[in-house]
Write an enzyme that holds these catalytic residues in place. Structure first.
Site, PDB file in Angstrom:
ATOM      1  CG  ASN A  14     -21.943  28.768   0.963  1.00 46.37           C
ATOM      2  OD1 ASN A  14     -22.094  29.972   0.754  1.00 46.37           O
ATOM      3  ND2 ASN A  14     -20.774  28.156   0.850  1.00 46.37           N
ATOM      4  CE  LYS A  16     -20.673  26.973  -2.672  1.00 52.40           C
ATOM      5  NZ  LYS A  16     -19.982  25.883  -3.335  1.00 52.40           N
ATOM      6  CG  HIS A 106     -16.548  27.231   1.546  1.00 57.23           C
ATOM      7  ND1 HIS A 106     -16.095  27.000   0.267  1.00 57.23           N
ATOM      8  CD2 HIS A 106     -17.735  26.582   1.656  1.00 57.23           C
ATOM      9  CE1 HIS A 106     -16.982  26.252  -0.373  1.00 57.23           C
ATOM     10  NE2 HIS A 106     -17.989  25.982   0.444  1.00 57.23           N
ATOM     11  CD  GLU A 108     -16.708  27.495  -3.368  1.00 50.90           C
ATOM     12  OE1 GLU A 108     -17.360  28.459  -2.935  1.00 50.90           O
ATOM     13  OE2 GLU A 108     -17.245  26.460  -3.824  1.00 50.90           O
ATOM     14  CD  GLU A 179     -18.868  22.462   2.219  1.00 52.88           C
ATOM     15  OE1 GLU A 179     -20.072  22.426   1.994  1.00 52.88           O
ATOM     16  OE2 GLU A 179     -18.139  23.414   1.895  1.00 52.88           O
ATOM     17  N   GLY A 185     -19.863  21.267  -6.175  1.00 52.01           N
ATOM     18  CA  GLY A 185     -20.276  21.830  -7.461  1.00 52.01           C
ATOM     19  C   GLY A 185     -19.973  20.920  -8.639  1.00 52.01           C
ATOM     20  CB  SER A 224     -22.857  17.296  -5.378  1.00 50.74           C
ATOM     21  OG  SER A 224     -21.910  17.997  -6.158  1.00 50.74           O
TER      22      SER A 224
HETATM   23  P1  13P Z   1     -22.569  22.393  -3.861  1.00 52.75           P
HETATM   24  O1  13P Z   1     -23.741  21.905  -3.047  1.00 52.75           O
HETATM   25  O2  13P Z   1     -22.957  23.335  -4.956  1.00 52.75           O
HETATM   26  O3  13P Z   1     -21.711  21.247  -4.317  1.00 52.75           O
HETATM   27  O4  13P Z   1     -21.654  23.277  -2.874  1.00 52.75           O
HETATM   28  C1  13P Z   1     -21.288  22.738  -1.636  1.00 52.75           C
HETATM   29  C2  13P Z   1     -20.666  23.807  -0.818  1.00 52.75           C
HETATM   30  O5  13P Z   1     -19.565  24.250  -1.084  1.00 52.75           O
HETATM   31  C3  13P Z   1     -21.445  24.363   0.312  1.00 52.75           C
HETATM   32  O6  13P Z   1     -20.666  25.178   1.109  1.00 52.75           O
END
Ligand code: 13P
Length: 264
Positions: A14, A16, A106, A108, A179, A185, A224
């Site tokens: 992903n 982002k 997601h 976010e 997640e 992150g 992560s």
């Molecule tokens: P990270 O791997 O940067 O923690 O992000 C995970 C994520 O949100 C994947 O969709």
């Protein structure tokens, strides 16, 4: 192959809101070129996907030809196929553009764009009906984990998301991704035991709700994930691959995770 169950493994990057077009093109090409050797003999069991921004999806299409080689995902999708919904892109438009699937729900999008469980239900229903591959994300914030309400919280996300989904749409086209928000992150990963317990709860609920079709869905972990922790997470019985954020922005580290998922 080191894994013993019959479920498909997925490793999906992903990206982002990262990468300009020239960077996205380079990264998609590097992932496409390295994929076959990273997957090796596990070709029939491991699927690899990337999720660039909407503006870069077209650049990745030539690297994701029809067939199973590389799967292309949007990071979001509208809840309607067509109509007066300014700013939205529907599932049939994605398929028409050569995109295989979409990430839905997601954290976010839930946190920063106020998507509700009901919004996510409508997106899921529309996407599955249109024939899109879907990665449905669920996961709890830190305060819910600390209050030990995480299973209740995630099961409630699931029960709303699937409230109106016809059982015949619960097929290989649906993948789930757990997640935990506190692990995204942050460099803080759920332990294999924490992730596995949640995956087991998700699988149990899917099985009780949809029978074997629900129980057998691939459940990915995200938060992560790095080359250094992928093997330990995959050793847990209910973890069927990864949704990778930061580590997917570099082809070498993403392909390392793919190699681990392929058992090599
Ligand atoms: P990270 O791997 O940067 O923690 O992000 C995970 C994520 O949100 C994947 O969709």
């Amino acid at each position: 192959m080191t894994h013993t169950n019959e479920r498909l493994r997925w490793v999906i990057g992903n990206w982002k809101q990262n990468k300009l077009r020239f960077e996205a093109r380079e990264l998609a090409e590097a992932v496409a070129q390295g994929r076959a050797s990273a997957v090796g003999a596990a070709e029939d069991r491991v699927r690899v996907g990337i999720a660039p921004t909407f503006l870069c999806l077209d650049l990745a299409v030539p690297f994701a030809p029809p067939g199973d080689a590389l799967w292309l995902f949007a990071q979001n999708v509208g809840a309607q196929d067509f109509g007066a919904f300014t700013g939205e892109i529907g599932p049939t438009m994605l398929l028409d553009a050569g995109v295989n699937g979409a990430i839905i729900g997601h954290s976010e999008r839930r946190e920063h764009f106020w998507e509700t469980d009901e919004d996510i239900e409508r997106k899921l229903r529309c996407a599955l009906a249109a024939g899109l591959q879907v990665v449905l994300c669920i996961g709890e914030p830190l305060e819910i984990r600390e209050a030990e309400q995480h299973e209740t919280f995630v099961i409630s996300q699931l029960s709303t998301a699937f409230f109106n989904i016809p059982p015949e749409h619960i097929t290989e086209r649906l993948v789930l991704a757990y997640e935990p928000i506190w692990a995204i992150g942050t460099g803080k990963t759920a332990t294999p035991a924490e992730a596995s317990a949640m995956h087991h709860a998700i699988r149990t609920w899917m099985g009780e709700t949809f029978g074997a079709n629900g129980r057998d869905r691939s459940i990915l972990y995200g938060g992560s994930v790095k080359p250094a922790n992928a093997a330990a997470l995959l050793a847990a019985p209910d973890i069927d691959g990864f949704l990778v954020g930061g580590a997917s922005l570099d082809a070498a580290s993403f392909l390392d995770i793919v190699r681990t998922a392929a058992g090599g």
